[in-house]
Design an enzyme around this catalytic site. Structure first.
Site, PDB file in Angstrom:
ATOM      1  CB  ILE A 238      -0.974   0.016   1.207  1.00  0.00           C
ATOM      2  CG1 ILE A 238      -1.874   1.266   1.170  1.00  0.00           C
ATOM      3  CG2 ILE A 238      -0.264  -0.113   2.534  1.00  0.00           C
ATOM      4  CD1 ILE A 238      -3.053   1.215   2.129  1.00  0.00           C
ATOM      5  CB  ALA A 239       2.577   3.258  -1.739  1.00  0.00           C
TER       6      ALA A 239
ATOM      7  CD  GLU B 299       4.715 -10.464   6.166  1.00  0.00           C
ATOM      8  OE1 GLU B 299       5.146 -10.007   5.090  1.00  0.00           O
ATOM      9  OE2 GLU B 299       4.249 -11.607   6.266  1.00  0.00           O
TER      10      GLU B 299
ATOM     11  CE1 TYR C 255      -1.462  -0.880   6.869  1.00  0.00           C
ATOM     12  CE2 TYR C 255       0.665  -1.206   7.907  1.00  0.00           C
ATOM     13  CZ  TYR C 255      -0.097  -1.048   6.777  1.00  0.00           C
ATOM     14  OH  TYR C 255       0.506  -1.057   5.541  1.00  0.00           O
TER      15      TYR C 255
HETATM   16  N1  COA Z   1       2.477   9.892  11.294  1.00  0.00           N
HETATM   17  C1  COA Z   1       1.603   9.433  12.215  1.00  0.00           C
HETATM   18  N2  COA Z   1       0.420   8.831  11.911  1.00  0.00           N
HETATM   19  C2  COA Z   1       0.138   8.664  10.600  1.00  0.00           C
HETATM   20  C3  COA Z   1       1.011   9.107   9.571  1.00  0.00           C
HETATM   21  C4  COA Z   1       2.215   9.756   9.965  1.00  0.00           C
HETATM   22  N3  COA Z   1       3.102  10.222   9.060  1.00  0.00           N
HETATM   23  N4  COA Z   1       0.462   8.802   8.378  1.00  0.00           N
HETATM   24  C5  COA Z   1      -0.716   8.184   8.636  1.00  0.00           C
HETATM   25  N5  COA Z   1      -0.908   8.099   9.968  1.00  0.00           N
HETATM   26  C6  COA Z   1      -2.045   7.479  10.661  1.00  0.00           C
HETATM   27  C7  COA Z   1      -2.879   8.544  11.364  1.00  0.00           C
HETATM   28  O1  COA Z   1      -3.568   7.900  12.437  1.00  0.00           O
HETATM   29  C8  COA Z   1      -3.837   8.935  10.248  1.00  0.00           C
HETATM   30  O2  COA Z   1      -5.016   9.547  10.713  1.00  0.00           O
HETATM   31  P1  COA Z   1      -5.038  11.161  10.943  1.00  0.00           P
HETATM   32  O3  COA Z   1      -4.417  11.800   9.722  1.00  0.00           O
HETATM   33  O4  COA Z   1      -6.496  11.461  11.096  1.00  0.00           O
HETATM   34  O5  COA Z   1      -4.212  11.393  12.184  1.00  0.00           O
HETATM   35  C9  COA Z   1      -4.168   7.590   9.650  1.00  0.00           C
HETATM   36  O6  COA Z   1      -2.925   6.884   9.698  1.00  0.00           O
HETATM   37  C10 COA Z   1      -4.710   7.662   8.223  1.00  0.00           C
HETATM   38  O7  COA Z   1      -3.748   8.326   7.428  1.00  0.00           O
HETATM   39  P2  COA Z   1      -3.932   8.515   5.856  1.00  0.00           P
HETATM   40  O8  COA Z   1      -3.949   9.985   5.551  1.00  0.00           O
HETATM   41  O9  COA Z   1      -5.066   7.710   5.365  1.00  0.00           O
HETATM   42  O10 COA Z   1      -2.540   7.874   5.335  1.00  0.00           O
HETATM   43  P3  COA Z   1      -1.790   8.261   3.979  1.00  0.00           P
HETATM   44  O11 COA Z   1      -2.770   8.381   2.863  1.00  0.00           O
HETATM   45  O12 COA Z   1      -0.905   9.423   4.246  1.00  0.00           O
HETATM   46  O13 COA Z   1      -0.884   6.959   3.719  1.00  0.00           O
HETATM   47  C11 COA Z   1       0.997   5.531   4.117  1.00  0.00           C
HETATM   48  C12 COA Z   1      -0.145   6.339   4.766  1.00  0.00           C
HETATM   49  C13 COA Z   1       1.729   4.753   5.232  1.00  0.00           C
HETATM   50  C14 COA Z   1       0.415   4.544   3.110  1.00  0.00           C
HETATM   51  C15 COA Z   1       1.947   6.543   3.418  1.00  0.00           C
HETATM   52  O14 COA Z   1       2.650   7.276   4.408  1.00  0.00           O
HETATM   53  C16 COA Z   1       2.957   5.892   2.497  1.00  0.00           C
HETATM   54  O15 COA Z   1       2.670   5.674   1.311  1.00  0.00           O
HETATM   55  N6  COA Z   1       4.145   5.588   3.007  1.00  0.00           N
HETATM   56  C17 COA Z   1       5.203   4.968   2.180  1.00  0.00           C
HETATM   57  C18 COA Z   1       4.842   3.549   1.788  1.00  0.00           C
HETATM   58  C19 COA Z   1       4.582   2.676   3.008  1.00  0.00           C
HETATM   59  O16 COA Z   1       5.313   2.760   4.003  1.00  0.00           O
HETATM   60  N7  COA Z   1       3.570   1.817   2.922  1.00  0.00           N
HETATM   61  C20 COA Z   1       3.221   0.889   3.980  1.00  0.00           C
HETATM   62  C21 COA Z   1       4.014  -0.363   3.829  1.00  0.00           C
HETATM   63  S1  COA Z   1       3.605  -1.581   5.082  1.00  0.00           S
END
Ligand code: COA
Length: 148
Positions: free
Chosen positions: A74-75, A105, A117
């Site tokens: 997921i990204a 994981e 998560y």
């Molecule tokens: N720090 C702390 N909490 C975070 C966060 C951060 N940088 N990013 C997401 N969260 C948590 C928070 O609880 C958030 O809710 P809130 O914004 O109301 O506080 C909740 O997750 C939902 O966040 P969301 O906006 O839906 O996440 P995102 O669209 O920014 O995507 C990832 C999150 C992890 C997919 C993104 O950071 C990413 O693509 N990272 C690189 C790839 C990766 O690591 N993928 C996961 C592999 S296991």
């Protein structure tokens, strides 16, 4: 602020763009070949979060793992983060497969993903030392139990 996205299935022509997004988002990204294999597998599915202008802001790869759904990848592109897109992708999968458990994981250092998560009901059920390469680190195993 939340970003409005449409959750749609991926198409074959999206595989190259998905590998480009993965390259931006991961130190050990999936290749176009791996995305294509997942796309062609009867046990996997790839869904996209598309903006109203049609840009792919994020994606989710799911597969069957016994009776459970496995979150394989997921990204979300950096410019679209913290706008609820990963949450929307996962909630939509939880809704489609209500009644099934989800497993995944995640790198132990990946605090944003672990927070995501946990906010969606996943709990740590295990840990694997030195599971990932580049850089070497352990994997946190998480499960979201089926909701009936
Ligand atoms: N720090 C702390 N909490 C975070 C966060 C951060 N940088 N990013 C997401 N969260 C948590 C928070 O609880 C958030 O809710 P809130 O914004 O109301 O506080 C909740 O997750 C939902 O966040 P969301 O906006 O839906 O996440 P995102 O669209 O920014 O995507 C990832 C999150 C992890 C997919 C993104 O950071 C990413 O693509 N990272 C690189 C790839 C990766 O690591 N993928 C996961 C592999 S296991």
């Amino acid at each position: 602020m939340t970003q409005r996205v449409n959750i749609v299935p991926a198409a074959p022509e999206d595989m190259k763009r998905l590998s480009e997004i993965a390259e931006i988002c991961f130190p050990d990204p999936w290749s176009e070949k791996l995305f294509t294999e997942a796309y062609n597998s009867p046990y996997s599915e790839i869904v996209l979060a598309k903006t109203d202008s049609g840009e792919i802001a994020g994606y989710l790869v799911l597969s069957d793992s016994g009776d459970e759904k496995s979150v394989d990848d997921i990204a979300v592109l950096p410019e679209y983060r913290r706008a609820g897109i990963a949450r929307t992708l996962l909630e939509s999968a939880h809704g489609r497969y209500a009644g099934q458990s989800f497993i995944l994981e995640v790198r132990e250092s990946n605090a944003p993903a672990i927070a995501l998560y946990m906010s969606l009901g996943y709990e740590q059920v295990g840990f694997r030392k030195r599971y990932y390469r580049n850089p070497d680190e352990g994997a946190v195993l998480m499960t979201r139990t089926a909701r009936t």
